[in-house]
Design an enzyme around this catalytic site. Structure first.
Site, PDB file in Angstrom:
ATOM      1  N   ASP A   1      81.537  43.544 -48.715  1.00  7.78           N
ATOM      2  CA  ASP A   1      82.239  44.699 -49.244  1.00  7.78           C
ATOM      3  C   ASP A   1      82.918  45.389 -48.060  1.00  7.78           C
ATOM      4  O   ASP A   1      82.551  45.168 -46.898  1.00  7.78           O
ATOM      5  CB  ASP A   1      81.227  45.629 -49.917  1.00  7.78           C
ATOM      6  CG  ASP A   1      81.821  46.959 -50.295  1.00  7.78           C
ATOM      7  OD1 ASP A   1      82.865  46.974 -50.975  1.00  7.78           O
ATOM      8  OD2 ASP A   1      81.258  47.999 -49.883  1.00  7.78           O
ATOM      9  N   MET A   2      83.889  46.250 -48.348  1.00 12.63           N
ATOM     10  CA  MET A   2      84.613  46.904 -47.258  1.00 12.63           C
ATOM     11  C   MET A   2      84.199  48.368 -47.080  1.00 12.63           C
ATOM     12  O   MET A   2      83.496  48.711 -46.151  1.00 12.63           O
ATOM     13  CB  MET A   2      86.130  46.775 -47.489  1.00 12.63           C
ATOM     14  CG  MET A   2      86.602  45.321 -47.445  1.00 12.63           C
ATOM     15  SD  MET A   2      88.390  45.137 -47.594  1.00 12.63           S
ATOM     16  CE  MET A   2      88.905  45.791 -46.009  1.00 12.63           C
ATOM     17  N   ASP A   3      84.629  49.247 -47.986  1.00 11.49           N
ATOM     18  CA  ASP A   3      84.344  50.676 -47.826  1.00 11.49           C
ATOM     19  C   ASP A   3      82.850  50.959 -47.928  1.00 11.49           C
ATOM     20  O   ASP A   3      82.189  50.542 -48.875  1.00 11.49           O
ATOM     21  CB  ASP A   3      85.106  51.469 -48.887  1.00 11.49           C
ATOM     22  CG  ASP A   3      86.602  51.363 -48.692  1.00 11.49           C
ATOM     23  OD1 ASP A   3      87.142  52.076 -47.842  1.00 11.49           O
ATOM     24  OD2 ASP A   3      87.226  50.539 -49.387  1.00 11.49           O
TER      25      ASP A   3
ATOM     26  N   ASP B   1      77.257  48.253 -50.751  1.00 11.84           N
ATOM     27  CA  ASP B   1      76.646  49.580 -50.731  1.00 11.84           C
ATOM     28  C   ASP B   1      76.712  50.338 -52.053  1.00 11.84           C
ATOM     29  O   ASP B   1      76.067  51.367 -52.191  1.00 11.84           O
ATOM     30  CB  ASP B   1      77.311  50.448 -49.649  1.00 11.84           C
ATOM     31  CG  ASP B   1      78.705  50.930 -50.067  1.00 11.84           C
ATOM     32  OD1 ASP B   1      79.530  50.081 -50.459  1.00 11.84           O
ATOM     33  OD2 ASP B   1      78.957  52.143 -50.001  1.00 11.84           O
TER      34      ASP B   1
ATOM     35  N   ASN C   1      79.406  48.772 -57.743  1.00 12.52           N
ATOM     36  CA  ASN C   1      80.277  47.629 -58.013  1.00 12.52           C
ATOM     37  C   ASN C   1      79.887  46.393 -57.211  1.00 12.52           C
ATOM     38  O   ASN C   1      80.477  45.325 -57.381  1.00 12.52           O
ATOM     39  CB  ASN C   1      81.760  47.975 -57.800  1.00 12.52           C
ATOM     40  CG  ASN C   1      82.105  48.354 -56.369  1.00 12.52           C
ATOM     41  OD1 ASN C   1      81.223  48.623 -55.549  1.00 12.52           O
ATOM     42  ND2 ASN C   1      83.390  48.404 -56.075  1.00 12.52           N
TER      43      ASN C   1
END
Length: 254
Positions: free
Chosen positions: A10-12, A195, A198
């Site tokens: 995941d990114m954000d 985190d 989703n």
């Protein structure tokens, strides 16, 4: 040799710091993972408009799962598939947001467009993901339940104050499963790090699901392990521990 052939990030709130940066430590350990034969990819709610520069920054040639699975790339410049919401649903979601006084945005092939720049022309575009945000939990939660009650859309969130909508059955997990098919591997060979809500389905479906130290508490409970926070190089430490079987406290970036 590591048991994991694919690392889905995941990114954000995960790979990116709160300032939306990739630390040198994360970049270093991602390179080492790739050199060890692990394919490193993004599995993100972002679209190409906001994820592409990070793909280039890390010089990755791997597949990518964007927009919570609604857009899948085989590699840079090589689109695999897109899944579009119906135009009728976009009109209904738009109306729901406007009536509720919520902020909204959507990802189409052409653009990432938010409330301020939305026009009637937008209803003639094809949208892969639609998002709605309201600062009041007492407003956004009933909106989530209302859209879920329609029965044919996937509803998730990347924060307590938002909702992200795609076609039913489309998720980060479904996207990563398709990437596994492209690579000729299985989901038990996937390590996933995330985190938020989703990320839940992917964390559960992966061979190894790791939650960030700053993750939603429900995600931590569902995960196989918990690493440090996004501000304290949680991704780098997870790679060290689970791919290279190193003690992160004894390792430093080169």
């Amino acid at each position: 040799m590591t048991a994991y052939r694919l690392l889905a990030l995941d990114m954000d709130g995960t790979l990116l710091t709160d300032d939306k940066l990739i630390t040198k430590e994360a970049a270093h350990w991602i390179r080492l993972a790739e050199e060890a034969g692990v394919t490193v990819m993004f599995a993100t709610g972002r679209g190409m408009q906001t994820a592409g520069s990070f793909w280039e920054e890390l010089d990755l040639l791997s597949p990518m799962v964007l927009l919570n699975g609604a857009e899948i790339w085989e590699g840079p410049g090589r689109l695999h598939e897109r899944t579009f919401l119906s135009r009728e649903d976009i009109r209904k979601l738009h109306e729901l947001a406007v009536v509720s006084g919520a902020r909204f945005w959507g990802y189409s092939v052409e653009s990432l467009t938010g409330s301020k720049h939305w026009s009637d022309e937008m209803f003639d575009r094809d949208w892969m993901k639609f998002g709605i945000h309201h600062q009041e939990i007492d407003v956004i939660e009933p909106l989530r339940e209302k859209v879920r009650s329609w029965g044919h859309l996937e509803v998730t969130r990347s924060a307590d104050t938002n909702m992200e909508i795609s076609v039913r059955g489309v998720s980060k997990a479904s996207g990563v499963k398709k990437v596994c098919g492209l690579l000729g591997i299985t989901m038990d060979q996937v390590m996933a790090v995330g985190d938020q809500h989703n990320d839940m389905e992917l964390i559960r479906a992966a061979g190894l699901g790791i939650a960030m130290g700053n993750a939603d508490e429900a995600l931590k409970r569902a995960a196989d392990g918990v690493t440090d926070t996004n501000e304290r190089n949680g991704v780098a430490k997870a790679i060290q521990k689970y791919i290279f079987q190193l003690d992160p406290s004894e390792s430093q970036a080169g």
